[in-house]
Design a protein around this motif. Structure first.
Motif, PDB file in Angstrom:
ATOM      1  N   ARG A  38      -0.125 105.250 -29.353  1.00  0.00           N
ATOM      2  CA  ARG A  38      -0.472 104.310 -29.256  1.00  0.00           C
ATOM      3  C   ARG A  38      -1.134 103.812 -30.584  1.00  0.00           C
ATOM      4  NH1 ARG A  38      -2.968 104.926 -23.854  1.00  0.00           N
ATOM      5  NH2 ARG A  38      -2.868 107.192 -22.930  1.00  0.00           N
TER       6      ARG A  38
ATOM      7  N   CYS B 264      -4.358 116.775 -23.583  1.00  0.00           N
ATOM      8  CA  CYS B 264      -5.170 115.495 -22.882  1.00  0.00           C
ATOM      9  C   CYS B 264      -6.325 114.960 -23.791  1.00  0.00           C
ATOM     10  CB  CYS B 264      -5.873 116.093 -21.364  1.00  0.00           C
ATOM     11  SG  CYS B 264      -4.584 115.919 -20.362  1.00  0.00           S
TER      12      CYS B 264
ATOM     13  N   ASP C 274      -8.005 102.353 -20.635  1.00  0.00           N
ATOM     14  CA  ASP C 274      -6.871 102.617 -21.129  1.00  0.00           C
ATOM     15  C   ASP C 274      -6.547 103.940 -20.798  1.00  0.00           C
ATOM     16  OD1 ASP C 274      -3.972 101.758 -22.076  1.00  0.00           O
ATOM     17  OD2 ASP C 274      -4.247 102.704 -24.236  1.00  0.00           O
TER      18      ASP C 274
ATOM     19  N   ARG D 236      -1.092 109.764  -9.569  1.00  0.00           N
ATOM     20  CA  ARG D 236      -1.587 110.133 -10.434  1.00  0.00           C
ATOM     21  C   ARG D 236      -3.080 110.681 -10.200  1.00  0.00           C
ATOM     22  NH1 ARG D 236      -1.586 105.191 -14.761  1.00  0.00           N
ATOM     23  NH2 ARG D 236      -0.765 104.873 -13.036  1.00  0.00           N
TER      24      ARG D 236
ATOM     25  N   ALA E 282      -2.735 112.171 -22.611  1.00  0.00           N
ATOM     26  CA  ALA E 282      -2.618 111.849 -21.545  1.00  0.00           C
ATOM     27  C   ALA E 282      -4.602 111.553 -21.596  1.00  0.00           C
ATOM     28  CB  ALA E 282      -2.607 112.034 -20.823  1.00  0.00           C
ATOM     29  N   ARG E 283      -5.273 109.694 -21.466  1.00  0.00           N
ATOM     30  CA  ARG E 283      -6.080 109.415 -21.122  1.00  0.00           C
ATOM     31  C   ARG E 283      -6.684 110.172 -20.069  1.00  0.00           C
ATOM     32  NH1 ARG E 283      -8.666 107.047 -25.656  1.00  0.00           N
ATOM     33  NH2 ARG E 283      -9.977 106.222 -24.239  1.00  0.00           N
TER      34      ARG E 283
ATOM     35  N   TRP F 136       2.207 112.497 -17.714  1.00  0.00           N
ATOM     36  CA  TRP F 136       1.128 110.707 -17.440  1.00  0.00           C
ATOM     37  C   TRP F 136       0.854 110.353 -18.608  1.00  0.00           C
ATOM     38  CZ3 TRP F 136      -4.534 113.303 -15.100  1.00  0.00           C
ATOM     39  CH2 TRP F 136      -3.930 113.307 -13.706  1.00  0.00           C
ATOM     40  N   ARG F 137       1.689 110.873 -19.797  1.00  0.00           N
ATOM     41  CA  ARG F 137       1.172 110.568 -21.376  1.00  0.00           C
ATOM     42  C   ARG F 137       2.387 109.906 -21.295  1.00  0.00           C
ATOM     43  NH1 ARG F 137       1.890 115.435 -24.654  1.00  0.00           N
ATOM     44  NH2 ARG F 137       1.238 114.754 -26.279  1.00  0.00           N
ATOM     45  N   PRO F 138       1.751 108.724 -22.557  1.00  0.00           N
ATOM     46  CA  PRO F 138       2.210 107.613 -22.791  1.00  0.00           C
ATOM     47  C   PRO F 138       3.823 108.193 -23.162  1.00  0.00           C
ATOM     48  CG  PRO F 138       0.763 108.048 -23.961  1.00  0.00           C
ATOM     49  CD  PRO F 138       0.539 108.391 -23.003  1.00  0.00           C
TER      50      PRO F 138
ATOM     51  N   ASP G  18      -5.016 106.966 -18.257  1.00  0.00           N
ATOM     52  CA  ASP G  18      -3.484 107.419 -17.773  1.00  0.00           C
ATOM     53  C   ASP G  18      -3.818 107.660 -16.115  1.00  0.00           C
ATOM     54  OD1 ASP G  18      -1.665 105.939 -19.987  1.00  0.00           O
ATOM     55  OD2 ASP G  18      -2.594 108.219 -21.551  1.00  0.00           O
TER      56      ASP G  18
ATOM     57  N   TYR H 168      -3.518 104.494  -9.436  1.00  0.00           N
ATOM     58  CA  TYR H 168      -2.577 105.392  -9.556  1.00  0.00           C
ATOM     59  C   TYR H 168      -2.323 106.010  -8.775  1.00  0.00           C
ATOM     60  CZ  TYR H 168      -5.796 104.361 -13.938  1.00  0.00           C
ATOM     61  OH  TYR H 168      -6.206 103.199 -15.158  1.00  0.00           O
TER      62      TYR H 168
ATOM     63  N   LYS I 202       4.109 112.393 -28.514  1.00  0.00           N
ATOM     64  CA  LYS I 202       3.314 111.189 -27.453  1.00  0.00           C
ATOM     65  C   LYS I 202       2.152 111.556 -27.903  1.00  0.00           C
ATOM     66  CE  LYS I 202       6.311 112.136 -23.837  1.00  0.00           C
ATOM     67  NZ  LYS I 202       6.426 112.930 -21.725  1.00  0.00           N
TER      68      LYS I 202
END
Length: 223
Positions: free
Chosen positions: A221, A55, A106, A130, A27-28, A215-217, A108, A127, A24
């Motif tokens: 990316r 993060c 972008d 989040r 998270a942004r 929250w992490r995609p 998160d 959000y 992963k």
């Protein structure tokens, strides 16, 4: 040939492998500040000192363009959106401008760190679940802007720090974590405030990292 070296598959094959999913991405996180920004600094320090922290601080947002928190962000090379709300036609327009910047970067999830404005439905809807906040009391006790002074005035035997999700109320969202701080007899507000800040700087980076795992995609990316 160096038999200790291993060939890595192309990025495309790695991404499509059914047995080895890609790691992963971090998270942004956007951090919102209105003042000194000491908790922002604690987050920036955590990111710098712990490469495994899940993060990255992608954006700092402030309603006070001149505040120390904005300077901290710029010194760290973090993108900044800093504007006075009165420069916009309405609170909704102001938050729509913030939302556009969040999307541009972008982002998160959002961590409020001394942001002295109530977040409205514009950001809450975008959000939901989040946005988290740091509050200097053991919520639900002593909500609002003067929590440390209120606990001291009330003669409370303890106060603390709370990290909680943001909802439509004022300091009413679900609690994520709390840390208790005793209030000794005769302590002054300056000393108690320093103790609260010390705990905030310890607690918030840990909780932000834990919450941001959700929250992490789920896929890497694109560069």
């Amino acid at each position: 040939m160096d038999h200790g070296a291993r060939m890595q598959p192309p990025a495309e094959s790695w991404a499509e492998s059914p047995t080895q999913p890609p790691a992963k991405s971090p998270a942004r996180v956007a951090v919102f500040v209105s003042g000194e920004g000491s908790n922002l600094q604690a987050l920036l320090d955590r990111h710098k000192l712990m490469p495994s922290w899940p993060c990255t601080i992608a954006l700092v947002v402030s309603d006070k363009p001149w505040c120390r928190g904005v300077r901290r962000a710029r010194e760290a090379g973090v993108p900044v959106f800093a504007a006075e709300p009165r420069a916009f036609a309405s609170k909704q327009v102001y938050e729509q401008a913030i939302l556009a910047k969040l999307h541009e970067q972008d982002v998160d999830g959002i961590a409020l760190a001394g942001y002295m404005r109530i977040v409205s439905s514009v950001l809450l809807q975008a959000y939901r679940g989040r946005i988290i906040n740091l509050h200097p009391s053991l919520l639900p006790a002593f909500p609002g802007k003067s929590a440390v002074a209120d606990a001291l005035s009330a003669g409370a035997m303890e106060t603390g720090v709370t990290v909680h999700y943001i909802d439509e109320g004022v300091d009413t969202g679900p609690v994520i974590a709390q840390w208790r701080i005793p209030i000794p007899d005769g302590i002054d507000i300056g000393t108690l405030t320093e103790r609260v800040h010390h705990i905030e700087h310890l607690l918030y980076p840990v909780v932000v990292g834990e919450v941001a795992e959700n929250w992490r995609p789920s896929r890497s990316r694109q560069p």
